[in-house]
Scaffold this active site. Structure first.
Site, short mmCIF file in Angstrom:
data_model
loop_
_atom_site.label_atom_id
_atom_site.label_comp_id
_atom_site.label_asym_id
_atom_site.label_seq_id
_atom_site.Cartn_x
_atom_site.Cartn_y
_atom_site.Cartn_z
N ARG A 146 15.73 33.02 37.37
CA ARG A 146 17.05 33.56 37.65
C ARG A 146 17.44 34.42 36.46
NH1 ARG A 146 20.81 31.28 41.11
NH2 ARG A 146 19.82 29.24 40.95
N PHE A 177 13.59 41.12 52.62
CA PHE A 177 14.01 41.99 51.52
C PHE A 177 12.93 42.18 50.46
CE2 PHE A 177 16.16 37.81 50.81
CZ PHE A 177 15.37 37.35 49.76
N ARG A 219 17.04 30.91 53.06
CA ARG A 219 15.91 31.61 52.47
C ARG A 219 14.62 31.21 53.19
NH1 ARG A 219 15.69 33.54 47.02
NH2 ARG A 219 13.87 34.92 46.83
N LYS A 240 24.12 40.72 51.27
CA LYS A 240 23.91 39.30 50.95
C LYS A 240 24.28 38.51 52.18
CE LYS A 240 23.41 35.46 48.64
NZ LYS A 240 23.32 34.62 49.87
#
Length: 519
Positions: free
Chosen positions: A379, A308, A229, A224
């Site tokens: 989420r 990712f 982003r 992380k």
């Protein structure tokens, strides 16, 4: 349609806590809009005009002294055209041009309409008309399935455009909305867990039935990063870079553009983060990365991308494929630029990777279900971030004047968590969960003292109350039960980690997330 109809609907929506009533009111409004009014009207309802930022702030609006109209006459398209004029004003004389356009618009609006328009311009319209409610209203007004509406919105990355397709285009048009290289999609988001073991267990619960039946629920465990982003689209030599809020920052990150141009694929949509390394190979502060995003001048240091996920590669849409399939493609097209990580079912191995990430100066790890699809804009339990110190994105509600060495400076922050469902107040509002003055540097104190009065709503004897639009990352040691705050929870040992100008209030963590820590 007259603007007064939109204002009346907003009043109805703001005056009820019933999601059903909100949906019905909004659906009724949407069904009466002409096709060319849909996108502007949805922008008004969400306080996100289609023009984006138009260069008008609180000071400009408060300085106006204009007599308003007595009878409503403004239409939705009138206001949209006025916002076009404001957004186009630039260069020499732009201040006077904007003031003239504002005065003309204010004089045509009734007092009630002008209050609404001003709040739309400032982005502070709080009606509880969150995206989810509007999506339900679009589905109801169009007679189309909610699932189709939601998926189209995720892939289009634009609620207004989705509403126009659903309401004004032929049946089947929503289903035709897909990934499009060059058009950003809403990013998938991660939930939070206190430990790696808890994250592994949660990701396992969210695993597909085949994995559960086999008794194996492996997870992808990745660093992380404390970066920003990014979503990168490549179509041949054309490369576009977007932020988590879908803002185009291509011109500010030429080094990322060149890296992606060199990858072995002609058409790509990549998801990742970016930050810069210092002379010792450690990550620079997040604020340094954000300074690069906001600057058009020559960079003082180079940003490096870490990818990712991949959503599209050379004609193959991957968004519905499991993460394991996407990772195989990502390795093939961007292997040297991947975020470090492992795939494992072993909580001990995941914990070791977490310690490795922390030793390298990163925040922790993200645990992901290996068979999970890419759920744009959601989420859920498939992605779970784990940090050794819990951090949450909260919104500043007010700031108290300091004392002692901080006399004359705005210091103690009042912090609010998002109450999307309206469980403890107005849907879409914010519930106070604590205060803190810890972690503030002298530089931040000076900035707070200068900035927060520019967005104040009112003052009390001891504090400046502000519009809930400033997101701040807060580190805590946990939470405790509280009868003082309406959400029943208070932060323990809260301290400021940094402001997050890359995030909007809608990105703030929810009160339910904090309450879950009590269990």
């Amino acid at each position: 349609m007259l603007l007064s109809e939109v204002v009346g609907t907003v009043d109805v929506v703001a005056g009820t806590r019933s999601r059903l009533a909100k949906t019905e009111a909004l659906a009724g409004l949407l069904s009466r809009l002409a096709p060319d009014e849909i996108v502007p009207a949805v922008g008004f309802l969400t306080a996100s005009p289609r023009q984006g930022r138009i260069g008008v702030g609180w000071r400009s609006l408060s300085a106006l002294d204009t007599r308003h109209a007595d009878v409503p006459s403004l239409t939705v398209l009138d206001v949209d055209a006025a916002l076009d004029e404001l957004a186009a004003a630039g260069g020499a004389g732009s201040v006077a041009a904007r003031r003239g356009a504002l005065e003309a618009l204010a004089s045509r609006a009734t007092t009630r309409e002008w209050d609404f328009v001003a709040r739309v311009i400032l982005g502070e319209l709080r009606t509880g008309a969150l995206e989810g409610v509007l999506l339900d209203a679009i589905a109801q007004a169009s007679g189309q399935g909610a699932a189709a509406v939601r998926r189209a919105a995720m892939l289009a990355g634009d609620l207004g455009a989705t509403a126009r397709i659903a309401l004004a285009e032929p049946a089947g048009a929503l289903d035709a909305v897909g990934l499009e290289v060059g058009r950003p999609v809403l990013p998938m988001l991660a939930s939070t867990a206190a430990t790696v073991a808890a994250a592994i267990a949660t990701a396992g619960e969210a695993a597909g039935s085949s994995a559960r039946e086999a008794g194996v629920s492996r997870s992808s465990v990745e660093y992380k990063l404390d970066g920003a982003r990014i979503q990168v689209h490549r179509d041949g030599d054309s490369v576009r870079v977007y932020t988590r809020n879908l803002a185009d920052i291509t011109a500010r990150v030429p080094e990322i553009v060149e890296i992606v141009r060199g990858l072995p694929a002609e058409r790509l949509i990549l998801d990742g983060e970016t930050l810069s390394l210092d002379e010792d190979g450690g990550p620079r502060l997040f604020q340094d990365t954000m300074a690069r995003f906001g600057s058009e001048t020559a960079p003082q240091f180079v940003l490096r991308p870490w990818f990712f996920d991949v959503l599209h590669a050379d004609g193959r849409d991957l968004i519905d494929e499991p993460l394991c399939a996407r990772q195989a493609v990502l390795e093939a097209v961007a292997g040297p630029w991947r975020v470090p990580g492992i795939v494992t079912a072993d909580a001990g191995a995941a914990e070791r990777l977490s310690r490795e990430a922390l030793a390298a100066g990163h925040e922790g790890v993200v645990v992901k279900g290996i068979d999970s699809p890419y759920a744009a804009g959601r989420r859920g339990k498939s992605w779970i971030k784990v940090k050794p110190v819990l951090t949450y994105d909260l919104v500043v509600l007010a700031v108290e004047w300091g004392s002692g060495r901080r006399t004359g400076q705005l210091s103690n922050l009042h912090l609010g968590a998002l109450d999307a469902a309206g469980e403890f107040g107005e849907p879409g509002g914010f519930v106070m969960v604590g205060k803190t003055f810890k972690g503030l540097t002298d530089e931040l104190l000076r900035w707070q003292t200068d900035f927060f009065p520019t967005i104040q709503t009112h003052r009390s004897a001891y504090a400046v109350h502000v519009r809930p639009e400033t997101v701040v990352e807060i580190a805590i040691d946990g939470v405790q039960r509280s009868t003082r705050y309406p959400g029943g929870v208070a932060l323990r040992f809260a301290r400021v980690k940094g402001y997050r100008p890359d995030k909007s209030p809608a990105d703030a963590d929810m009160i339910q997330t904090l309450r879950a820590l009590l269990r």
